[in-house]
Write an enzyme that holds these catalytic residues in place. Structure first.
Site, PDB file in Angstrom:
ATOM      1  N   THR A 281       0.846  -1.193   0.000  1.00 44.48           N
ATOM      2  CA  THR A 281       0.000   0.000   0.000  1.00 44.48           C
ATOM      3  C   THR A 281       0.874   1.233   0.000  1.00 44.48           C
ATOM      4  O   THR A 281       2.054   1.193   0.370  1.00 44.48           O
ATOM      5  CB  THR A 281      -0.883   0.064   1.259  1.00 44.48           C
ATOM      6  N   ASP A 282       0.314   2.352  -0.397  1.00 38.00           N
ATOM      7  CA  ASP A 282       0.895   3.637  -0.046  1.00 38.00           C
ATOM      8  C   ASP A 282       0.598   3.845   1.443  1.00 38.00           C
ATOM      9  O   ASP A 282      -0.049   3.006   2.094  1.00 38.00           O
ATOM     10  CB  ASP A 282       0.282   4.747  -0.906  1.00 38.00           C
ATOM     11  N   ALA A 283       1.049   4.934   2.012  1.00 40.02           N
ATOM     12  CA  ALA A 283       0.911   5.168   3.445  1.00 40.02           C
ATOM     13  C   ALA A 283      -0.551   5.063   3.884  1.00 40.02           C
ATOM     14  O   ALA A 283      -1.416   5.758   3.342  1.00 40.02           O
ATOM     15  CB  ALA A 283       1.476   6.532   3.812  1.00 40.02           C
TER      16      ALA A 283
END
Length: 545
Positions: A281-283
């Protein structure tokens, strides 16, 4: 899943290590491997606890001096049951991982040279400077297309809006960087740069039709997968048309951001594109993630949908518990957990055992200066003003906007120093000393040089020029009656706000070598060589006038 095949190509010894390590981990340790945390969010002692007792999989430290990063990782390496993925955002050079690394330039700077050889040099600097402190995994390249000039976060982080240039330059970056022994993580699937909004603030949309997407963003990822890309970062970006193409029963209002979307993760990346590498995932602290689903559901949903790893936490212990609850209630299966951890271990087998390598033999400063010289772009020049000379314009008035601070000191002071060395007198515009006046007394021997360093950044909604409250006296007002040049560092789209400026230059990054390159071209010591990677005229009718 076969870790002997693309992209891992593990040896038999490495395969045995992955299999044996997986067997030694209990369920709680496997869950820990799913997390990549932000190092500076925790004390040194707590980080050791997360590594030793929770068996977290990775850590990213925001840029800090090289000696500090090395000292921070040393006790964590000693505490780790499984080697750590040591992540960084090496988007702009070694400075993305260590504060005393080289700010080579934003990717659009490199793209403006129109040279894949320069991209190879750029990737080499990222890899070697990152590896010098043990970084083995970079959340780059940015593979987005900067289609919407109003987007405040893609901008110069991208290689532009042209599909082929972005594909080819990102391909060169991946092959070069991974050839140096570091894992690349291309982002932000399914692709940022169509929406004019920022996924840090809420889910955004890639609204291209399915066919348009497959022929652009999709084709970029397919090329990188063919190149052997080891990992992909998925953004909190909805691509409804592709998701509904994969699942015709899906309704628009039910389409989820890529980070939790089974259709995009499993349906497209795994099944359609055949990607066997790690997906992260991104953050998950970003509102694009937190607004999509309740966090209790979103954290395990990301893994269940096809992600293998979670980046950053609002509360690690809470998120960790949500994963255990999902395993207990069946929202996440042990089979899916083992698959994700196997890919994490495979990536570690590939890069986590590599020793730090010195960066001293990479001519970072030389390449940085070459890139600056080749990237400066003369976008618009419809007045007879270049090259400027002290004979014609003995006085230059400097007007600056945005962030005056650069990694090398004050942008204004550097420009002033360089211009004075060329024989010009300089003065700085002072809004407090300026008053409304007519035009008959405008000095004919003075040139006004506008310098803008308005940088992209998360959590802002626009990158625009904001004028002084005092009658906007800093706006290029008398473009028909006095000579002026506008230079934009760090944002190629300022013509939307200064459309009638007659000479406009894009420089894409702001550091001393770039300012030196700009001044050299202004005085005629160097030719303009840059090629605009985007439509700097913003498709507006008056920006060419």
């Amino acid at each position: 899943m076969n870790v002997r095949e693309k992209p891992f190509y593990l040896t038999e010894e490495q395969v045995r290590w992955v299999e044996d390590t997986l067997l030694t981990l209990d369920i709680k340790q496997k869950v820990g491997q799913l997390f990549c945390v932000m190092g500076q969010d925790y004390s040194a002692g707590e980080l050791e606890t997360l590594v030793r007792d929770y068996c977290i999989g990775g850590i990213l430290f925001r840029p800090a001096p090289a000696k500090d990063i090395c000292s921070w990782y040393e006790p964590l390496d000693a505490a780790a049951k499984v080697p750590l993925l040591k992540a960084a955002n090496l988007e702009e050079g070694g400075s993305g991982g260590l504060s005393d690394g080289t700010f080579f330039g934003w990717p659009m700077t490199v793209a403006a040279t129109d040279s894949k050889k320069m991209m190879k040099k750029f990737a080499g600097v990222c890899a070697r400077e990152g590896q010098s402190v043990g970084i083995n995994w970079t959340f780059s390249p940015v593979c987005d297309l900067d289609i919407n000039y109003r987007n405040p976060i893609t901008n110069v982080r991208t290689c532009g809006s042209d599909f082929e240039r972005v594909r080819d330059f990102c391909s060169e970056y991946v092959k070069t960087l991974q050839g140096e022994g570091m894992a690349a993580c291309a982002k932000h699937f399914p692709g940022d740069g169509v929406d004019f909004r920022d996924q840090h603030l809420h889910p955004t949309y890639n609204s291209l039709s399915a066919q348009e997407w497959y022929e652009s963003y999709g084709a970029i990822y397919q090329q990188l997968i063919e190149d052997g890309l080891l990992s992909i970062m998925v953004g909190h970006i909805v691509q409804p048309n592709v998701a509904m193409d994969i699942n015709p029963e899906l309704r628009f209002e039910d389409c989820l951001p890529g980070s939790v979307c089974r259709e995009l993760l499993t349906g497209v990346l795994r099944e359609k594109f055949g990607f066997n590498g790690l997906i992260t995932t991104d953050a998950t602290i970003m509102s694009g993630f937190t607004q999509a689903l309740p966090r209790r559901k979103a954290i395990p949903a990301a893994i269940a949908a096809g992600c293998d790893m979670l980046v950053f936490n609002t509360d690690f212990y809470e998120d960790y518990q949500y994963m255990l609850e999902a395993l207990a209630n069946g929202d996440l299966t042990l089979e899916r957990l083992d698959e994700a951890v196997t890919r994490i271990l495979a990536l570690k087998a590939k890069v986590a055992g590599n020793q730090p390598r010195p960066a001293a033999d990479v001519p970072s400063a030389q390449w940085q200066a070459e890139c600056a010289d080749q990237s400066v772009t003369l976008v618009k020049n419809i007045q007879d003003v270049l090259p400027i000379t002290p004979e014609r314009f003995p006085r230059i008035r400097l007007m600056t906007f945005g962030n005056d601070n650069t990694v090398d000191g004050s942008m204004t002071a550097i420009a002033e120093e360089l211009l004075q060395a060329e024989g010009f007198e300089t003065e700085r515009f002072d809004i407090e000393q300026e008053d409304m006046h007519g035009t008959k007394n405008l000095p004919g021997d003075r040139l006004t040089l506008y310098l803008a360093n308005c940088e992209h950044a998360s959590n802002q909604t626009a990158i625009r020029l904001f004028w002084a409250k005092k009658h906007a006296l800093d706006v290029p007002r008398h473009v028909e009656e006095e000579a002026s040049i506008f230079v934009s560092f760090s944002n190629p789209y300022h013509l939307q706000d200064v459309p009638r400026v007659k000479t406009y230059i894009n420089a894409y990054s702001c550091h001393r070598p770039m300012i030196e390159a700009v001044v050299a071209k202004l005085v005629g010591k160097s030719e303009f060589r840059g090629t605009s990677p985007v439509d700097a005229f913003c498709g507006l009718p008056d920006t060419r006038l």
